[in-house]
Design a protein around this motif. Structure first.
Motif, mmCIF file in Angstrom:
data_model
loop_
_atom_site.group_PDB
_atom_site.id
_atom_site.type_symbol
_atom_site.label_atom_id
_atom_site.label_comp_id
_atom_site.label_asym_id
_atom_site.label_seq_id
_atom_site.Cartn_x
_atom_site.Cartn_y
_atom_site.Cartn_z
ATOM 1 N N GLY A 210 0.828 -1.380 0.014
ATOM 2 C CA GLY A 210 0.046 0.062 0.136
ATOM 3 C C GLY A 210 0.876 1.393 -0.094
ATOM 4 N N ASP A 211 2.261 1.114 0.269
ATOM 5 C CA ASP A 211 3.116 2.171 0.344
ATOM 6 C C ASP A 211 3.965 2.466 -0.916
ATOM 7 N N ILE A 212 3.466 1.477 -1.991
ATOM 8 C CA ILE A 212 4.215 1.761 -3.055
ATOM 9 C C ILE A 212 3.362 1.928 -4.432
ATOM 10 N N LEU A 213 3.616 2.880 -5.001
ATOM 11 C CA LEU A 213 2.985 3.382 -6.321
ATOM 12 C C LEU A 213 4.001 3.414 -7.455
ATOM 13 N N VAL A 214 3.684 2.754 -8.581
ATOM 14 C CA VAL A 214 4.711 2.754 -9.617
ATOM 15 C C VAL A 214 4.062 3.770 -10.828
ATOM 16 N N ILE A 215 4.888 4.664 -10.743
ATOM 17 C CA ILE A 215 4.152 5.918 -11.547
ATOM 18 C C ILE A 215 4.641 5.560 -13.078
ATOM 19 N N ASN A 216 5.934 5.336 -13.224
ATOM 20 C CA ASN A 216 6.365 4.830 -14.635
ATOM 21 C C ASN A 216 7.698 3.910 -14.628
ATOM 22 N N GLU A 217 8.420 3.837 -15.570
ATOM 23 C CA GLU A 217 9.333 2.777 -15.334
ATOM 24 C C GLU A 217 10.544 3.265 -14.588
ATOM 25 N N ASP A 218 10.534 4.602 -14.545
ATOM 26 C CA ASP A 218 11.777 5.387 -13.852
ATOM 27 C C ASP A 218 11.281 6.036 -12.459
ATOM 28 N N LEU A 219 10.166 5.948 -12.139
ATOM 29 C CA LEU A 219 9.503 6.643 -10.836
ATOM 30 C C LEU A 219 8.698 5.746 -10.173
ATOM 31 N N LEU A 220 9.245 5.578 -8.617
ATOM 32 C CA LEU A 220 8.491 5.136 -7.952
ATOM 33 C C LEU A 220 7.784 6.278 -6.597
ATOM 34 N N THR A 235 16.992 -0.306 1.296
ATOM 35 C CA THR A 235 17.384 -1.679 0.771
ATOM 36 C C THR A 235 16.544 -1.726 -0.695
ATOM 37 N N LEU A 236 15.338 -1.388 -0.854
ATOM 38 C CA LEU A 236 14.506 -1.423 -2.096
ATOM 39 C C LEU A 236 15.498 -0.634 -3.270
ATOM 40 N N VAL A 237 15.683 0.575 -2.705
ATOM 41 C CA VAL A 237 16.342 1.341 -3.752
ATOM 42 C C VAL A 237 17.517 0.687 -4.415
ATOM 43 N N ASP A 238 18.499 0.026 -3.311
ATOM 44 C CA ASP A 238 19.537 -0.617 -3.894
ATOM 45 C C ASP A 238 19.336 -1.868 -4.790
ATOM 46 N N ALA A 243 18.633 -4.429 -10.033
ATOM 47 C CA ALA A 243 17.858 -4.943 -11.280
ATOM 48 C C ALA A 243 17.996 -4.158 -12.568
ATOM 49 N N ARG A 244 18.138 -2.968 -12.424
ATOM 50 C CA ARG A 244 18.053 -2.175 -13.628
ATOM 51 C C ARG A 244 19.356 -2.322 -14.422
ATOM 52 N N ASN A 245 20.316 -2.516 -13.584
ATOM 53 C CA ASN A 245 22.055 -2.757 -14.106
ATOM 54 C C ASN A 245 21.877 -4.027 -14.805
ATOM 55 N N GLU A 246 21.266 -4.925 -14.285
ATOM 56 C CA GLU A 246 21.218 -6.277 -15.083
ATOM 57 C C GLU A 246 20.183 -6.343 -16.242
ATOM 58 N N GLU A 247 19.429 -5.215 -16.507
ATOM 59 C CA GLU A 247 18.420 -5.393 -17.415
ATOM 60 C C GLU A 247 19.124 -4.245 -18.336
ATOM 61 N N LYS A 248 20.393 -3.773 -18.126
ATOM 62 C CA LYS A 248 21.050 -2.750 -18.960
ATOM 63 C C LYS A 248 20.365 -1.453 -19.248
ATOM 64 N N LYS A 249 19.703 -0.969 -18.179
ATOM 65 C CA LYS A 249 19.010 0.358 -18.190
ATOM 66 C C LYS A 249 19.940 1.391 -17.901
ATOM 67 N N THR A 250 20.228 2.457 -18.641
ATOM 68 C CA THR A 250 21.214 3.407 -18.633
ATOM 69 C C THR A 250 20.902 4.499 -18.151
ATOM 70 N N GLU A 251 19.326 4.976 -17.648
ATOM 71 C CA GLU A 251 18.815 6.030 -17.367
ATOM 72 C C GLU A 251 18.798 6.219 -15.816
ATOM 73 N N PRO A 303 22.790 5.331 -12.799
ATOM 74 C CA PRO A 303 23.370 3.769 -12.822
ATOM 75 C C PRO A 303 24.637 3.523 -12.132
ATOM 76 N N ASP A 304 25.417 4.379 -11.778
ATOM 77 C CA ASP A 304 26.786 3.835 -11.121
ATOM 78 C C ASP A 304 26.451 4.104 -9.546
ATOM 79 N N GLY A 305 25.043 4.182 -9.132
ATOM 80 C CA GLY A 305 24.989 4.071 -7.743
ATOM 81 C C GLY A 305 25.104 5.319 -6.907
#
Length: 424
Positions: A210-220, A235-238, A243-251, A303-305
C-alpha cells in the motif's frame, strides 16, 4: 521505453490496462473475528460477513469483465500440489507459528484441505496441560486480512517484492504469496526484486504494498509509514539499482518518499493518494497540499549508484520536478469535514483498471469532485449489465458498495494486487 519480454508479470504504471490481478474473496476466516481479537487482527470493528461478501463480489464482477482474476486460494491450491512448494511453505509457517509438530499431519492433507487450513487456521488441540492452560485459540492463526491483497506482495516492473509485514498476524500471508509467485506456472517473471519476507527478526525492516505506487518505469512513490520503514526503502532502492543494471537500463531513476503521519487513517500512502488518469490523482488535500502536508524527499539514483537526496515542497511539486504532471482531485471535495470523513472510509483509495477507468467506493463528495474533473459515474451493477460501457472513451468511475468493506481498513486499491498491465 518499457522493455518487451516474455514475462507473464509486469507492472510499469498505476493505470496501464489491466490484464491479470490477484483477489482473495473473503471467506470463513473473516467470521472468526470477535470483539476481543478484532483490534489485534488490525480491524476497527468486527464486520458483517454477508455485506463484505456482497461488496467484494461487485468488485470481482467488474474486474472479471476487464481482466483475468487470479483467486489466491485457487493459486495456492495449485502450488501445494508441488511437494517442494508444500514442504518449504509449511516449514516456514510452522516455524513462525511455533508448532512444527503439525508438519506430518498437515503435509498429508489434500491440497484443497491444506489451503483451507492455512487460510482459516488450525485450532489449538487441548491435549497437554500446557495447551490446556494456553491463552491461544489457534496453532495456526486465521487470515482475515487476506482480502487486502495489496500489502503482502507487489509487482514492480517484471519482478516481485515479497513483503515483510509490520504486524505478525499477517506474516503468513506474505509467505503464501512468496510461494505462489515462485511456483505458479502462470506467474513467470524475472524473479524477486526484494525478498523482505525473510527479514522476520528485524523490527526496523518492514515494507507493504500500500506504500508503493509505480508511476512509470523510472519513478516510484513510496510512503514511509507505520508499515514501511526507511531501512526497507534504502534496501529497495539498492535492489532496484541492481535489477536495472542487470537489465542494461542506462537512465537514472527517481523515488519520491512521502513521510506519512502515524495515524490509523494513514497506514499507507494509498490512503491519501491514488492515480486515476494520466494526469489526475485523487488526494487527501490536508496531507498532500495543505498546511499539514507530508514531507517529501526525492531520491535520484544514477546507474553508477550515486544518490542525491532533496526535500521538495509537496508531492504534486515533487512529481513535477521529475517531469510528471498530476492534477489533484480532492477526496471529500473542498469541505474539511467531508474530507476527513470520506478519507477515513478509504475515499482516496481508488483502483485503476485502465487510464481514466477506476473503481471507487460510494463517497458522495469525492464522486462529485471527480465528476467536476470530467469523470462519469456508473455503479458496478450497471457495469455488469452493460459491460460495453467499460470500454468507453470518457473517464469513468465504477462504484462498488464499500460501507462494510471499508470498516476493515481499506479500499479498492487495497483489495487488488495487479500482476500484469499493458504499457501506457
Amino acid at each position: 521505453m518499457i522493455r518487451q519480454s516474455n514475462s507473464q508479470i509486469g507492472v510499469h504504471s498505476e493505470i496501464g490496462k489491466l490484464r491479470k490481478v490477484f483477489l482473495h474473496s473473503p471467506g470463513h476466516e473473516v467470521e472468526l473475528m470477535t470483539p476481543r481479537n478484532a483490534s489485534e487482527l488490525l480491524y476497527n470493528d468486527i464486520i458483517y460477513f454477508k455485506n463484505i461478501v456482497a461488496g467484494h463480489s461487485q468488485l470481482k464482477s467488474v474486474l472479471s469483465l476487464v481482466s483475468t482474476v487470479l483467486e489466491v486460494s485457487d493459486c495456492l491450491e495449485d502450488v501445494l500440489e508441488n511437494e517442494e512448494a508444500r514442504n518449504k511453505l509449511l516449514d516456514k509457517i510452522l516455524e513462525f507459528q511455533g508448532c512444527p509438530e503439525l508438519k506430518s499431519e498437515l503435509f498429508a492433507l489434500p491440497a484443497s484441505e491444506l489451503t483451507r487450513a492455512l487460510v482459516t487456521g488450525v485450532p489449538l488441540k487441548r491435549n497437554t496441560l500446557e495447551s490446556l492452560l494456553s491463552p491461544k485459540t489457534y496453532s495456526i492463526v486465521p487470515l482475515p486480512n487476506m482480502y487486502f491483497m495489496r500489502d503482502t506482495s507487489m509487482v514492480v516492473g517484471n519482478r516481485v517484492i515479497a513483503s515483510r509485514m509490520a504486524s505478525s498476524v499477517r506474516f503468513a500471508e506474505s509467505l503464501i504469496m512468496r510461494t505462489i509467485y515462485e511456483y505458479h506456472p502462470e506467474l513467470k517473471g524475472y524473479g524477486l526484486l526484494l525478498d523482505a519476507s525473510k527479514e522476520i527478526k528485524d523490527p526496523h525492516f518492514t515494507i507493504e504494498g500500500g506504500d508503493i505506487l509505480v508511476i512509470n518505469e523510472d519513478l516510484l512513490l513510496v510512503g514511509i509509514s507505520e508499515r514501511t520503514t526507511p531501512k526497507a526503502l534504502d534496501t529497495l532502492v539498492d535492489a532496484l539499482l541492481k535489477a536495472r543494471n542487470e537489465e542494461k537500463k542506462t537512465e537514472p531513476f527517481n523515488v519520491l518518499c512521502v513521510i506519512l503521519p502515524r495515524e490509523r487513517s494513514t497506514i499507507h500512502l494509498d490512503m491519501i493518494f491514488t492515480v486515476a488518469n494520466k494526469e489526475q490523482a485523487v488526494v487527501y488535500s490536508p496531507y498532500v497540499l495543505g498546511r499539514e502536508r507530508a514531507r517529501v524527499v526525492r531520491i535520484r539514483v544514477k546507474p553508477d549508484g550515486d544518490k542525491k537526496f532533496k526535500e521538495v515542497e509537496d508531492l504534486i511539486l515533487g512529481l513535477r520536478s521529475v517531469g510528471v504532471r498530476m492534477d489533484p482531485i480532492p477526496c471529500g471535495g473542498d469541505d474539511p469535514l467531508h474530507q476527513q470523513r470520506e478519507q477515513w472510509n478509504s475515499g482516496a483509495n481508488l483502483f485503476s483498471f485502465a487510464p481514466g477507468k477506476v473503481i471507487s467506493y460510494i463517497h458522495e463528495h469525492t464522486l462529485r469532485a471527480c465528476e467536476s474533473a470530467g469523470f462519469k459515474i456508473m455503479s458496478a451493477k450497471d457495469a455488469v449489465k452493460h459491460p460495453t460501457l467499460l470500454q468507453s472513451n470518457y473517464p469513468l468511475i465504477v462504484t462498488v458498495e464499500g460501507s462494510e468493506l471499508s470498516r476493515g481498513g481499506g479500499g479498492p486499491r487495497c483489495m487488488t494486487c495487479p500482476v500484469l498491465r499493458d504499457p501506457v
